[in-house]
Design an enzyme around this catalytic site. Structure first.
Site, PDB file in Angstrom:
ATOM      1  N   SER A 144       7.072  16.700  -4.444  1.00 43.29           N
ATOM      2  CA  SER A 144       8.470  17.199  -4.359  1.00 43.29           C
ATOM      3  C   SER A 144       8.499  18.826  -4.713  1.00 43.29           C
ATOM      4  O   SER A 144       7.635  19.204  -5.446  1.00 43.29           O
ATOM      5  CB  SER A 144       9.037  16.411  -5.650  1.00 43.29           C
ATOM      6  N   TYR A 191       9.982  14.384 -14.488  1.00 43.24           N
ATOM      7  CA  TYR A 191       9.758  14.285 -13.221  1.00 43.24           C
ATOM      8  C   TYR A 191       8.861  15.415 -12.564  1.00 43.24           C
ATOM      9  O   TYR A 191       7.991  15.460 -12.123  1.00 43.24           O
ATOM     10  CB  TYR A 191      11.038  13.944 -12.519  1.00 43.24           C
TER      11      TYR A 191
HETATM   12  P1  NAD Z   1      12.679   5.148  -2.962  1.00 44.02           P
HETATM   13  O1  NAD Z   1      13.246   4.624  -4.358  1.00 44.02           O
HETATM   14  O2  NAD Z   1      12.912   4.671  -1.566  1.00 44.02           O
HETATM   15  O3  NAD Z   1      11.104   5.270  -2.977  1.00 44.02           O
HETATM   16  C1  NAD Z   1      10.522   5.027  -4.034  1.00 44.02           C
HETATM   17  C2  NAD Z   1       9.395   3.521  -3.904  1.00 44.02           C
HETATM   18  O4  NAD Z   1       8.454   3.466  -5.254  1.00 44.02           O
HETATM   19  C3  NAD Z   1      10.293   2.349  -3.952  1.00 44.02           C
HETATM   20  O5  NAD Z   1       9.984   1.535  -2.960  1.00 44.02           O
HETATM   21  C4  NAD Z   1      10.012   1.761  -5.400  1.00 44.02           C
HETATM   22  O6  NAD Z   1      10.129   0.386  -5.201  1.00 44.02           O
HETATM   23  C5  NAD Z   1       8.749   2.281  -5.508  1.00 44.02           C
HETATM   24  N1  NAD Z   1       8.181   2.269  -6.668  1.00 44.02           N
HETATM   25  C6  NAD Z   1       8.811   2.585  -8.094  1.00 44.02           C
HETATM   26  N2  NAD Z   1       7.773   2.249  -8.955  1.00 44.02           N
HETATM   27  C7  NAD Z   1       7.022   1.634  -8.576  1.00 44.02           C
HETATM   28  C8  NAD Z   1       5.793   1.011  -9.024  1.00 44.02           C
HETATM   29  N3  NAD Z   1       5.538   1.105 -10.380  1.00 44.02           N
HETATM   30  N4  NAD Z   1       4.740   0.335  -8.214  1.00 44.02           N
HETATM   31  C9  NAD Z   1       4.923   0.348  -7.194  1.00 44.02           C
HETATM   32  N5  NAD Z   1       6.149   0.925  -6.354  1.00 44.02           N
HETATM   33  C10 NAD Z   1       6.962   1.524  -7.135  1.00 44.02           C
HETATM   34  O7  NAD Z   1      12.999   6.612  -3.085  1.00 44.02           O
HETATM   35  P2  NAD Z   1      12.359   7.760  -2.007  1.00 44.02           P
HETATM   36  O8  NAD Z   1      13.098   8.901  -2.089  1.00 44.02           O
HETATM   37  O9  NAD Z   1      11.802   7.327  -0.597  1.00 44.02           O
HETATM   38  O10 NAD Z   1      11.066   8.075  -2.846  1.00 44.02           O
HETATM   39  C11 NAD Z   1       9.450   8.110  -2.288  1.00 44.02           C
HETATM   40  C12 NAD Z   1       9.012   9.418  -2.949  1.00 44.02           C
HETATM   41  O11 NAD Z   1       9.740  10.631  -2.581  1.00 44.02           O
HETATM   42  C13 NAD Z   1       8.950   9.407  -4.561  1.00 44.02           C
HETATM   43  O12 NAD Z   1       7.430   9.638  -5.076  1.00 44.02           O
HETATM   44  C14 NAD Z   1       9.884  10.415  -4.979  1.00 44.02           C
HETATM   45  O13 NAD Z   1       9.712  11.293  -6.171  1.00 44.02           O
HETATM   46  C15 NAD Z   1       9.690  11.606  -3.721  1.00 44.02           C
HETATM   47  N6  NAD Z   1      10.687  12.415  -3.464  1.00 44.02           N
HETATM   48  C16 NAD Z   1      11.994  11.980  -3.160  1.00 44.02           C
HETATM   49  C17 NAD Z   1      13.015  13.052  -2.740  1.00 44.02           C
HETATM   50  C18 NAD Z   1      14.325  12.481  -2.390  1.00 44.02           C
HETATM   51  O14 NAD Z   1      15.166  13.400  -2.436  1.00 44.02           O
HETATM   52  N7  NAD Z   1      14.618  11.311  -1.990  1.00 44.02           N
HETATM   53  C19 NAD Z   1      12.748  14.304  -2.747  1.00 44.02           C
HETATM   54  C20 NAD Z   1      11.381  14.622  -3.290  1.00 44.02           C
HETATM   55  C21 NAD Z   1      10.349  13.633  -3.350  1.00 44.02           C
END
Ligand code: NAD
Length: 253
Positions: A138, A151
């Site tokens: 991120s 985070y």
């Molecule tokens: P999301 O909630 O759709 O995806 C996160 C996924 O991780 C979900 O499918 C959830 O079920 C899974 N997860 C959580 N805990 C888990 C565990 N213990 N074991 C297995 N799976 C688990 O949201 P997203 O935004 O697609 O997030 C994906 C990644 O992107 C994350 O690491 C997040 O930190 C990162 N990210 C997101 C953003 C944003 O703005 N959406 C920005 C920067 C980074």
């Protein structure tokens, strides 16, 4: 077009958001793809009738679950060539109000989970002499922002792990890189919008603008824009890029 025929990609947290977009992009490029997550039903629903796309339960915060799931996935579709370290949770609070429980929850998923998955796939990649580890970190892994102690620390740690892997894997055919998106239109951001609305009674559009406004181009990033970088880093043409952080925020820092 990147051709990943014959490769097996495993995407953690692959049933939604960036993980699901990445899984679809990898599958479209010819890879066999295993999506992992904690809830089999959600994963199976995502997979549907697709071929070459498999659902595998794996809780990244649980060492035994990661080990068992990697064995199962490899039994089904062969050794893992591409790992997308994507599973993550975002919980926010001022540092003075961050409980140790919350800190540990975030670290367990975002950092322990990344370490465990990388450790388990390295033998597969070292044996084949080719591998791609792409971590969805991120922009919070590059800079501090208010209320993100756990985070941001977890994502800074993930970038540290990426840099170590890059050094350790040099000359082996394995690369390790980290993607650093700003706010992306996914369930995590939808939950943050709901939280802002609940706290401030802002309408949804205003709450979303409060987040998208911190992306340099002033809009939410689409998950497919992140997935495009996952795909690019898998190409043989990206074999000389390792240990890098790629910022996806619409502009410069
Ligand atoms: P999301 O909630 O759709 O995806 C996160 C996924 O991780 C979900 O499918 C959830 O079920 C899974 N997860 C959580 N805990 C888990 C565990 N213990 N074991 C297995 N799976 C688990 O949201 P997203 O935004 O697609 O997030 C994906 C990644 O992107 C994350 O690491 C997040 O930190 C990162 N990210 C997101 C953003 C944003 O703005 N959406 C920005 C920067 C980074």
């Amino acid at each position: 077009m990147t051709d990943l025929s014959g490769k097996h990609a495993l995407v953690t947290g692959g049933g939604s958001g960036i993980g699901w977009a990445s899984a679809q992009a990898l599958r479209a490029a010819g890879a066999t793809v295993t999506i992992t997550g904690r809830r089999l039903g959600v994963l199976q629903e995502a997979v549907g009738e697709s071929t070459g796309l498999y659902a595998q339960v794996m809780d990244v915060s649980d060492e035994a679950s990661v080990q068992a799931a990697m064995v199962e996935a490899a039994k089904r579709a062969g050794p893992i060539d591409i790992l997308v370290v994507n599973a993550g949770i975002a919980e926010t609070a001022p540092t003075a109000k961050t409980s140790l429980d919350m800190w540990r929850r975030v670290m367990a998923t975002n950092l322990d989970g990344a370490f465990l998955c990388c450790r388990e796939v390295l033998p597969h990649m070292l044996a084949s002499g080719w591998g791609r580890i792409i971590s969805v970190a991120s922009v919070a892994g590059l800079r501090g922002a208010k209320y993100t102690a756990a985070y941001a620390a977890s994502k800074h740690g993930l970038i540290g792990l990426t840099r170590v892997l890059s050094e350790e894997c040099m000359g082996t055919g394995i690369t390790a890189n980290a993607l650093c998106p700003g706010f992306v239109r996914t369930p995590i951001v939808a939950r943050s919008v709901q939280a802002i609305m609940a706290r401030s009674s802002m309408p949804a559009a205003e709450a979303e603008a409060a987040l998208s406004g911190s992306n340099r181009h002033g809009r939410l990033i689409e998950p497919e824009e992140v997935a495009a970088w996952v795909l690019h880093l898998c190409a043989d043409a990206a074999g000389s890029v390792s240990g890098q952080t790629i910022e996806i925020t619409g502009g410069q820092a």
